[in-house]
Design an enzyme around this catalytic site. Structure first.
Site, PDB file in Angstrom:
ATOM      1  N   ASN A   1       3.764  59.455  -3.424  1.00 40.75           N
ATOM      2  CA  ASN A   1       4.746  60.467  -3.005  1.00 40.75           C
ATOM      3  C   ASN A   1       5.606  59.852  -1.905  1.00 40.75           C
ATOM      4  OD1 ASN A   1       6.144  62.667  -2.073  1.00 40.75           O
ATOM      5  ND2 ASN A   1       4.346  63.804  -1.339  1.00 40.75           N
TER       6      ASN A   1
ATOM      7  N   GLY B   1      -0.730  61.997   6.922  1.00 42.54           N
ATOM      8  CA  GLY B   1       0.086  61.223   7.861  1.00 42.54           C
ATOM      9  C   GLY B   1      -0.524  61.064   9.245  1.00 42.54           C
TER      10      GLY B   1
ATOM     11  N   HIS C   1       3.121  71.266  -2.022  1.00 42.53           N
ATOM     12  CA  HIS C   1       2.730  70.304  -0.981  1.00 42.53           C
ATOM     13  C   HIS C   1       2.735  71.014   0.374  1.00 42.53           C
ATOM     14  CE1 HIS C   1       2.725  66.881   1.696  1.00 42.53           C
ATOM     15  NE2 HIS C   1       2.281  66.170   0.679  1.00 42.53           N
TER      16      HIS C   1
ATOM     17  N   SER D   1      -3.851  60.246   4.195  1.00 42.63           N
ATOM     18  CA  SER D   1      -4.167  58.974   4.864  1.00 42.63           C
ATOM     19  C   SER D   1      -5.010  58.037   4.000  1.00 42.63           C
ATOM     20  CB  SER D   1      -4.852  59.226   6.212  1.00 42.63           C
ATOM     21  OG  SER D   1      -3.953  59.900   7.080  1.00 42.63           O
TER      22      SER D   1
ATOM     23  N   LYS E   1       8.190  60.989  -0.509  1.00 43.97           N
ATOM     24  CA  LYS E   1       8.752  61.993   0.406  1.00 43.97           C
ATOM     25  C   LYS E   1      10.238  61.704   0.662  1.00 43.97           C
ATOM     26  CE  LYS E   1       4.122  62.795   2.136  1.00 43.97           C
ATOM     27  NZ  LYS E   1       3.232  63.193   3.212  1.00 43.97           N
TER      28      LYS E   1
ATOM     29  N   GLU F   1       3.795  70.198   3.125  1.00 43.00           N
ATOM     30  CA  GLU F   1       5.084  70.123   3.848  1.00 43.00           C
ATOM     31  C   GLU F   1       6.074  71.155   3.303  1.00 43.00           C
ATOM     32  OE1 GLU F   1       5.455  65.904   3.288  1.00 43.00           O
ATOM     33  OE2 GLU F   1       3.749  65.613   4.635  1.00 43.00           O
TER      34      GLU F   1
ATOM     35  N   GLU G   1      -5.376  68.005  -0.604  1.00 43.76           N
ATOM     36  CA  GLU G   1      -4.836  67.292   0.551  1.00 43.76           C
ATOM     37  C   GLU G   1      -5.140  68.114   1.807  1.00 43.76           C
ATOM     38  OE1 GLU G   1      -1.450  64.443  -0.744  1.00 43.76           O
ATOM     39  OE2 GLU G   1      -0.557  66.343  -0.186  1.00 43.76           O
TER      40      GLU G   1
HETATM   41  P1  13P Z   1      -0.183  60.208   3.719  1.00 42.37           P
HETATM   42  O1  13P Z   1      -0.826  59.300   2.692  1.00 42.37           O
HETATM   43  O2  13P Z   1       0.980  59.589   4.406  1.00 42.37           O
HETATM   44  O3  13P Z   1      -1.208  60.787   4.641  1.00 42.37           O
HETATM   45  O4  13P Z   1       0.436  61.441   2.887  1.00 42.37           O
HETATM   46  C1  13P Z   1      -0.339  62.086   1.954  1.00 42.37           C
HETATM   47  C2  13P Z   1       0.527  63.019   1.208  1.00 42.37           C
HETATM   48  O5  13P Z   1       1.028  63.981   1.766  1.00 42.37           O
HETATM   49  C3  13P Z   1       0.776  62.737  -0.211  1.00 42.37           C
HETATM   50  O6  13P Z   1       1.388  63.818  -0.830  1.00 42.37           O
END
Ligand code: 13P
Length: 251
Positions: free
Chosen positions: A8, A176, A99, A214, A10, A101, A170
């Site tokens: 992803n 992150g 997601h 992560s 982003k 976010e 997740e």
């Molecule tokens: P990270 O791997 O940067 O923690 O992000 C995970 C994520 O949100 C994948 O959709």
């Protein structure tokens, strides 16, 4: 079950970076095709760059791609939105939904996720439905309850025939942050998700359940070998070819 390793991307990069990254991934996988025997690979660029990715993948169609979200509406006056049929038009195999976010910054709700998942299934696109608890929800001992409620309201009703969906667990506090859930907590959660799916969809054993948060080369082997972990949804580490493929190599 063959694992799915999904990147992803982003809202990162620009056209040059996207073109470089996808070309590097293609070249590296072409040189090390055994990774593809063990894992399906998918990437999720910013929507504006889907055509660049698609163009590069014409010659290497084993990598799938998709969008990071779609509209809950079919078409019409929804400025800025992209519909499920447009995602199909762009040849998306998957679309990420719900997601954390999107939930945090764009008011995404479980109900919208379900509507979007139904629109995607009608277009033969596989939704990747994200669920996960916040840190305080976990600390209060409510992680299973929260994820259970999300699944209850997000999973589209699927009767009779198997339809491909993917669930991504997740934990919000792991995204992150460099923190990952404990292997035992991941095992318990993925087992719980599998059992919940058994009530909701035919052939729940075929639904891939990804872990995200992560993931990196150093923890990928341990996480990917936990029972009911059928792949990874990778953010930061998917933005570099070597870390992304180092994770895929552990599948
Ligand atoms: P990270 O791997 O940067 O923690 O992000 C995970 C994520 O949100 C994948 O959709």
């Amino acid at each position: 079950m063959k694992k799915l390793i999904a990147g992803n991307w982003k809202m990162n990069g620009n056209r040059t970076m996207v073109r470089t990254l996808i070309s590097e991934v293609v070249n590296a996988l072409d040189a090390e095709q055994r990774i593809l025997d063990r894992a399906d690979i998918a990437v999720f660029p910013p929507a504006l760059y889907l055509s660049d990715v698609r163009h590069t993948l014409y010659g290497f169609p084993v990598i799938s791609f998709g969008m990071q979200d779609i509209s809950e509406y079919e078409d019409g006056a929804y400025t800025g939105d992209i519909s499920a049929s447009m995602a199909a038009d762009a040849a998306c195999t998957y679309v990420i939904l719900g997601h954390s976010e999107r939930r945090q910054y764009h008011g995404e709700t479980n109900e919208k996720v379900k509507l979007k998942a139904e629109l995607l299934l009608a277009e033969d696109i596989t939704p990747i439905i994200c669920v996960g608890e916040t840190e305080s929800e976990r600390e209060m001992g409510n992680a299973l309850k929260v994820v259970g409620e999300q699944l209850e309201s997000c999973i589209p009703v699927i009767k009779n025939n198997y339809r491909d969906i993917v669930v991504a667990y997740e934990p919000v506090w792991a995204i992150g942050t460099g923190k990952t859930a404990l292997p035992e907590d991941i095992r318990v959660m993925h087992q719980f998700i599998r059992e919940k799916l058994e009530d909701k969809v035919p052939d729940a054993s075929k639904v891939r359940i990804l872990y995200g948060g992560s993931m990196k080369p150093e923890n990928a082997a341990e996480i990917l070998h936990i029972q009911n972990v059928d792949g990874g949804l990778i953010g930061g580490a998917s933005l570099k070819t070597d870390t992304f493929l180092a994770i895929a190599r552990e599948a």
